[in-house]
Motif scaffolding. Sequence first.
Motif, PDB file in Angstrom:
ATOM      1  N   ILE A 279     -32.771  15.902 -16.078  1.00 14.57           N
ATOM      2  CA  ILE A 279     -31.323  15.700 -16.226  1.00 14.57           C
ATOM      3  C   ILE A 279     -30.782  14.830 -15.087  1.00 14.57           C
ATOM      4  O   ILE A 279     -31.250  14.900 -13.952  1.00 14.57           O
ATOM      5  CB  ILE A 279     -30.596  17.061 -16.269  1.00 14.57           C
ATOM      6  N   TYR A 280     -29.796  14.002 -15.411  1.00 17.50           N
ATOM      7  CA  TYR A 280     -29.120  13.130 -14.440  1.00 17.50           C
ATOM      8  C   TYR A 280     -27.656  13.127 -14.848  1.00 17.50           C
ATOM      9  O   TYR A 280     -27.299  13.640 -15.915  1.00 17.50           O
ATOM     10  CB  TYR A 280     -29.690  11.693 -14.541  1.00 17.50           C
ATOM     11  N   ASN A 281     -26.800  12.511 -14.050  1.00 18.01           N
ATOM     12  CA  ASN A 281     -25.420  12.343 -14.520  1.00 18.01           C
ATOM     13  C   ASN A 281     -24.725  11.189 -13.825  1.00 18.01           C
ATOM     14  O   ASN A 281     -25.360  10.421 -13.089  1.00 18.01           O
ATOM     15  CB  ASN A 281     -24.616  13.648 -14.394  1.00 18.01           C
TER      16      ASN A 281
ATOM     17  N   ALA B  96     -30.115   1.086 -11.549  1.00 18.15           N
ATOM     18  CA  ALA B  96     -29.259  -0.047 -11.191  1.00 18.15           C
ATOM     19  C   ALA B  96     -28.463  -0.558 -12.382  1.00 18.15           C
ATOM     20  O   ALA B  96     -28.062  -1.717 -12.411  1.00 18.15           O
ATOM     21  CB  ALA B  96     -30.126  -1.156 -10.611  1.00 18.15           C
ATOM     22  N   TRP B  97     -28.224   0.314 -13.363  1.00 18.89           N
ATOM     23  CA  TRP B  97     -27.614  -0.147 -14.619  1.00 18.89           C
ATOM     24  C   TRP B  97     -26.285  -0.853 -14.399  1.00 18.89           C
ATOM     25  O   TRP B  97     -25.958  -1.806 -15.097  1.00 18.89           O
ATOM     26  CB  TRP B  97     -27.441   1.020 -15.602  1.00 18.89           C
ATOM     27  N   ALA B  98     -25.499  -0.404 -13.397  1.00 20.52           N
ATOM     28  CA  ALA B  98     -24.169  -0.984 -13.224  1.00 20.52           C
ATOM     29  C   ALA B  98     -24.104  -1.940 -12.049  1.00 20.52           C
ATOM     30  O   ALA B  98     -23.373  -2.921 -12.079  1.00 20.52           O
ATOM     31  CB  ALA B  98     -23.147   0.123 -13.035  1.00 20.52           C
TER      32      ALA B  98
ATOM     33  N   ALA C 113     -24.438  -1.092 -29.071  1.00 15.95           N
ATOM     34  CA  ALA C 113     -24.504   0.219 -28.405  1.00 15.95           C
ATOM     35  C   ALA C 113     -23.115   0.855 -28.375  1.00 15.95           C
ATOM     36  O   ALA C 113     -22.110   0.151 -28.425  1.00 15.95           O
ATOM     37  CB  ALA C 113     -25.020   0.052 -26.991  1.00 15.95           C
ATOM     38  N   TYR C 114     -23.121   2.200 -28.284  1.00 14.52           N
ATOM     39  CA  TYR C 114     -21.832   2.950 -28.288  1.00 14.52           C
ATOM     40  C   TYR C 114     -20.979   2.598 -29.486  1.00 14.52           C
ATOM     41  O   TYR C 114     -19.892   2.066 -29.293  1.00 14.52           O
ATOM     42  CB  TYR C 114     -21.010   2.682 -27.034  1.00 14.52           C
ATOM     43  N   PRO C 115     -21.285   2.775 -30.727  1.00 17.36           N
ATOM     44  CA  PRO C 115     -22.440   3.469 -31.270  1.00 17.36           C
ATOM     45  C   PRO C 115     -23.678   2.574 -31.352  1.00 17.36           C
ATOM     46  O   PRO C 115     -23.588   1.358 -31.226  1.00 17.36           O
ATOM     47  CB  PRO C 115     -21.969   3.884 -32.659  1.00 17.36           C
TER      48      PRO C 115
HETATM   49  C1  GAL Z   1     -23.852   6.317 -18.799  1.00 12.98           C
HETATM   50  C2  GAL Z   1     -25.075   6.876 -18.069  1.00 12.98           C
HETATM   51  C3  GAL Z   1     -25.547   5.833 -17.073  1.00 12.98           C
HETATM   52  C4  GAL Z   1     -25.849   4.546 -17.806  1.00 12.98           C
HETATM   53  C5  GAL Z   1     -24.663   4.106 -18.646  1.00 12.98           C
HETATM   54  C6  GAL Z   1     -24.988   2.888 -19.469  1.00 12.98           C
HETATM   55  O1  GAL Z   1     -23.361   7.197 -19.733  1.00 12.98           O
HETATM   56  O2  GAL Z   1     -24.784   8.080 -17.429  1.00 12.98           O
HETATM   57  O3  GAL Z   1     -26.672   6.281 -16.358  1.00 12.98           O
HETATM   58  O4  GAL Z   1     -26.974   4.719 -18.612  1.00 12.98           O
HETATM   59  O5  GAL Z   1     -24.248   5.155 -19.488  1.00 12.98           O
HETATM   60  O6  GAL Z   1     -23.906   2.509 -20.267  1.00 12.98           O
END
Ligand code: GAL
Length: 720
Positions: free
Chosen positions: A429-431, A483-485, A271-273
């Motif tokens: 949308i979220y942020n 709760a991703w982080a 991920a990323y990319p």
């Molecule tokens: C951010 C996003 C978060 C989460 C995270 C995962 O850019 O805003 O909600 O998904 O990436 O790496």
Amino acid sequence: MIRIFKINFVCLSFIFFISCFQGNAVEVEKVNAGIWKISVGRPDKVNLLSELNIAPRTEAILEMGEAFMPVSVEDLEFKVVDGKTYIRFPLEKDEKIYGLGLNFKTVEQRGRVMRLHADHYGGRDNGRTHAPVPFFVSSRGYGALINTARYIDVWVGTGIRKDSRNVPIARDRNTDPEWTSRPYSDNMEFLVPAEGVEILLFLGPTMLEVVQRFNLYNGGGTLPPRWGLGFWHRTPTLFTDKLVMAEVEEFRKRKFPLTVIGLEPGWMSHAYPCTYEWDTVRFPDPVGFIKKLDDRHIKTNVWINPYISPATKLYDEIKPYTSSHLVWCGLVPDYTLSEARQIATRHFEENQVKKGISGYKLDENDGYDYWLWPDVAIFPSGNTAEQIRQIYGSLMQDMTVQMYRKQNKRTYGLVRSGNAGTSSFPYVIYNDYYDHRDFITALINSSFIGVLWTPEVRASKSAEEWLRRMQTVCFSPIAMLDAWADGTKPWSFPEVSQQVNEIAKLRMRLIPYLYTAFANYAFKGIPPVRAMNLEQGYKDEVKMEKGKLDATENPYAMALRKEIKDQFMVGNSLLIAPLFAGETERRVVLPKGKWYDFYTGEFVGEGEIITVAPGLDKIPVYVKDGGIIPLWPGITQLENRRYPLEIRHYGEKASVYDLYDDDGETYDYEKGERTWITLKVDIENNGKKKGTVIIPKNSEVWSFSDYKFRFMSSVPPKSS
Ligand code: GAL
């Protein structure tokens, strides 16, 4: 040299050329009832709507009827100077301006200077935001979309013109206490860095009708699948299939509602990319995993971002259709090209859609200058980097929705960026920003500009804040714990775990009401979660409080704006007035008419400001007189079956409510597979209420088995 074009379009009903100057014409065209298009100079080929698969809901607009432009045409101006387009709208003394992007700090925008530019929200309402929609709604009863995919500047009542009808007098700052750093301005002016632009005018007469026409023109609002309106939970980034299943089991054991599980970047091999391919260690059997969740009535949503990893099969094939610059060393596809869309679609279908994924979280398409492609990047379509940035989120929404349409399945997901034209796309949308109050102001503001917003819950400093956040997210387009982080769970704060459980169940109970609110969004363009300012009988209070002179903080003694930005409407008749951590009471502005407490049915006031102290357990919710609220039981999972309906009626008024129903999953409703059911409450002379349900003949009912009415407020008998 400058030439000013003044236009007269009120009585026009066909294309009309007003003026022509050095190849720059102003053309006015009636588009539909109460919608006009003004074309100035030579508009760009690409605009906010041109690349999207959307079509106006023509019939619904026609049904709204004609409307008139409340502004004197003499006062509108359009000019092209040095390759840029200048636009002026007049402002009246009491006129208020709403919209102009997803703003987080204020609801009314007069007095702002902004450059509307897709970006992460950075804590200031300066135009850089996730949905920089260049659409404004005026309290005079009209609105306009400046339909360009350029970064545009807007001065909302700040510039003062010599030729103004109300030039304020110059005062002496030394001696005159009335001197102000920001004298009165009766202009709203836009600067578009292109030698022409298309402007779409949407007429009222009310502000809600302006918004409705705008949404209907953009294809109507979205109608999410019913499961989308339940409770969502996103698991930590590196969770494996086993950890996810254990978490799901924990929800079941603790009897917490759950309808969607969201997987964050760790579901992917890189991920990323991104590869958009499953990680074979964390998820060795994606199909089996998704099936197991489906068996538990839980949908699976996956996170992606736009940047393509060298480790994916997609890489070589899509490379020719990507930009000159990389992001996180990944390719940036040019999704204005059908080739890029097709290649990505094939890969997404194979790896996600056909494996049973219900939808996406489309991240990082708003950009952040330090890692995004710069504006000097070249895209193979020839569209500029700026244009592509303004519409990237819209393009990704469109492309992914088309995949689900092909399967006749509705999707519902998250996105970090959108613009005009996306109201019919099922994305919220979220942020990463996390101010609770500002999240609610954004929720209110989203309703002016045709987008949806969720004040997602992630973490909290206290149990109180946790519960307050949960209470508000349950009255938003997506009720979600992300709760991703932090690995939080709904029960992370045991002291309020019971109350969180209750509010999540109330969310489930409200699904029939919310689903109908969304149907009204889809068919009539009425935003399901709305600003009070769009509500009839609401008087907004925007006051400018005199600023204090302070040599370090406020040397120009600038005034402070005081306005209501923390209460909103959901559906036809619910008014939500959240409390924030640290608060025990709050003021609530009740629009005209009588209002009742949602929980008890008691009368609370009418057309007045009340102060309430509801305690921590409850979020204040009020119901309009005659409000009918259909509720399901407090289920914890959404099975594919009918549930009994409790039909609540509040207040003293006889009333009618149109309950919407369809299969909740497919697009068949667009072909007529839908039913509007009439719920009716009459009040007899002795004050007794009588409820009736009218299901049109030969119509199907999908979502409820039986029903019972519950009359929440008593009605005094009529004196004969
Ligand atoms: C951010 C996003 C978060 C989460 C995270 C995962 O850019 O805003 O909600 O998904 O990436 O790496």
